[in-house]
Design a protein around this motif. Structure first.
Motif, short mmCIF file in Angstrom:
data_model
loop_
_atom_site.label_atom_id
_atom_site.label_comp_id
_atom_site.label_asym_id
_atom_site.label_seq_id
_atom_site.Cartn_x
_atom_site.Cartn_y
_atom_site.Cartn_z
N VAL A 198 1.21 15.96 14.62
CA VAL A 198 -0.16 15.75 15.13
C VAL A 198 -0.61 16.98 15.92
CG1 VAL A 198 -1.58 14.38 16.70
CG2 VAL A 198 0.04 13.22 15.17
N ALA A 199 0.27 17.46 16.81
CA ALA A 199 -0.06 18.61 17.64
C ALA A 199 -0.40 19.83 16.78
CB ALA A 199 1.11 18.93 18.58
N GLU A 200 0.37 20.02 15.71
CA GLU A 200 0.13 21.18 14.83
C GLU A 200 -1.23 21.09 14.15
OE1 GLU A 200 0.91 24.85 13.31
OE2 GLU A 200 1.89 23.78 14.95
N THR A 201 -1.61 19.89 13.71
CA THR A 201 -2.93 19.69 13.10
C THR A 201 -4.04 20.04 14.10
OG1 THR A 201 -2.07 17.97 11.64
CG2 THR A 201 -4.45 17.99 11.99
N LEU A 202 -3.85 19.61 15.35
CA LEU A 202 -4.85 19.87 16.39
C LEU A 202 -4.91 21.36 16.73
CD1 LEU A 202 -4.13 16.82 18.76
CD2 LEU A 202 -5.88 17.00 16.97
N ARG A 203 -3.74 22.00 16.84
CA ARG A 203 -3.72 23.44 17.13
C ARG A 203 -4.47 24.23 16.07
NH1 ARG A 203 2.06 22.77 17.46
NH2 ARG A 203 2.59 22.14 19.57
N ASN A 204 -4.23 23.87 14.81
CA ASN A 204 -4.92 24.57 13.70
C ASN A 204 -6.43 24.44 13.84
OD1 ASN A 204 -2.60 25.47 12.47
ND2 ASN A 204 -2.42 23.69 11.12
N ALA A 205 -6.88 23.25 14.21
CA ALA A 205 -8.32 23.00 14.34
C ALA A 205 -8.92 23.77 15.51
CB ALA A 205 -8.59 21.52 14.49
N LEU A 206 -8.13 23.95 16.57
CA LEU A 206 -8.65 24.60 17.78
C LEU A 206 -9.05 26.06 17.56
CD1 LEU A 206 -6.37 23.00 20.52
CD2 LEU A 206 -8.88 22.85 20.39
N ARG A 207 -8.68 26.61 16.39
CA ARG A 207 -9.16 27.96 16.07
C ARG A 207 -10.64 27.92 15.71
NH1 ARG A 207 -6.02 29.85 11.26
NH2 ARG A 207 -5.68 27.65 10.82
N PHE A 208 -11.14 26.72 15.39
CA PHE A 208 -12.51 26.61 14.87
C PHE A 208 -13.41 25.68 15.68
CE2 PHE A 208 -9.44 27.29 11.42
CZ PHE A 208 -9.82 28.56 11.04
N VAL A 209 -12.84 25.04 16.71
CA VAL A 209 -13.65 24.15 17.55
C VAL A 209 -13.18 24.32 18.99
CG1 VAL A 209 -12.11 22.17 17.05
CG2 VAL A 209 -14.39 21.76 17.96
#
Length: 342
Positions: free
Chosen positions: A290-301
């Motif tokens: 879950v954390a990895e999915t969120l980290r990836n998104a944080l590059r764009f939001v």
């Protein structure tokens, strides 16, 4: 309640087996009359309790009081005949027996307001209520009266706005419109889909969300996803339009899907409710996944605009897996919160 990365479900949770048949959509109720009313409220209480226990920040009703996320709303409207059913193709994927519009549609009384008041009484946390979006409503019935998808969408948008305003008055903090049809009918999204959605949300002070997914984890949807190729870029057409819209938050599917995460950039400035939990598999994610999915998104939001969530509703899943997944969602969000220094 976590103010950074507040967690939420998209909406539905599996119902208890004493209330409805597990693992099926449109499952008939096992209770009747007063026992059914009480049973639905008990199920709603359980859904709230489990969300709180598992660290969910924005609490939903788990859609425990409705059979289906679209048709339960429609069946309370006049102008729709549930006896006169027709088989239609839903979202170009599967056939279903649906009600027919036989006259002018209208809402003579509130549909979910009493249930929302009951939810409000169960918790001090922010609460969310999901409604079907206008285009998805049209796609889940047969129309013999208006003979125009757009005309009927505007009628439904007005009705949804009436309901949404009363839900807001009942204490609902977040009102979500479910529009999976936005991933299928791209020309209509552009022509009138976003406009009718904005009409449904007009004048609301509550936070507004549009949820666009690739569907429940049922066979028809999974088979369709298998035809979409290695990259799912359907959001490319709707996101730029929604970024310009009056809707506050866009909810999308991410984890274990083939959605390129950089599409989130198209929503820059909006809140993003990011699906970090797969609803097409009973396998429970680890907090680190879950954390990895969120980290990836944080590059764009921006972090203050990110709401970790499930990909879609979990109604057809097993209760145990769905509740474990909620725990994983909270734990994964907590990892990233700590990394951000919150």
């Amino acid at each position: 309640m976590n103010s950074l990365l507040p967690t939420s479900t998209v909406g539905s949770l599996p119902k208890p087996t004493w209330l409805a048949e597990p693992g099926t959509l449109w499952s008939p109720w096992k209770l009747q009359g007063d026992a059914l009313v009480e049973g639905k409220q008990d199920a709603l209480r359980i859904a709230v309790h489990e969300q709180l226990r598992r660290g969910i920040d924005i609490i939903s009703d788990g859609e425990q009081t409705r059979q289906h996320f679209v048709t339960t709303f429609i069946e309370h409207l006049s102008g729709v005949d549930f006896e006169q059913r027709e088989t239609v193709r839903i979202r170009d994927r599967y056939d279903a027996s649906v009600p027919t519009v036989v006259g002018a549609v209208s809402r003579e009384k509130p549909v979910f307001v009493d249930d929302a008041k009951f939810l409000r009484a169960q918790t001090d946390r922010p609460i969310k209520w999901a409604l079907p979006g206008p285009m998805t409503m049209i796609d889940t019935l047969s129309d013999r009266h208006y003979k125009s998808r757009e005309k009927l969408a505007w009628e439904f948008a007005t009705i949804l706005n009436q309901e949404a305003r009363e839900l807001e008055a009942a204490g609902v903090d977040v009102i979500q419109f479910d529009e999976p049809a936005f991933n299928v009918f791209h020309d209509e999204v552009q022509d009138w889909g976003v406009a009718t959605l904005e009409r449904a949300a007009e004048g609301l002070r509550a936070e507004t969300v549009v949820h666009i997914c690739y569907g429940y984890g049922i066979k028809a949807n999974n088979d369709w996803k298998a035809t979409l190729g290695p990259e799912w870029r359907q959001y490319e057409t709707s996101f730029p339009l929604l970024q310009q819209s009056t809707i506050d938050t866009v909810s999308l599917e991410s984890h274990h899907s083939h959605v390129p995460v950089d599409l989130v950039e198209l929503l820059r400035g909006k809140k993003v409710m990011l699906g970090a939990i797969d609803v097409a598999s009973e396998t429970v994610e680890t907090p680190e996944e879950v954390a990895e999915t969120l980290r990836n998104a944080l590059r764009f939001v921006d972090a203050e605009n990110l709401i970790p969530s499930t990909n879609c509703g979990m109604a057809p899943m097993s209760r145990n897996a769905s509740l474990e997944k909620l725990s994983a969602l909270s734990a994964g969000a907590a990892i990233v919160r700590a990394e951000l220094g919150a």
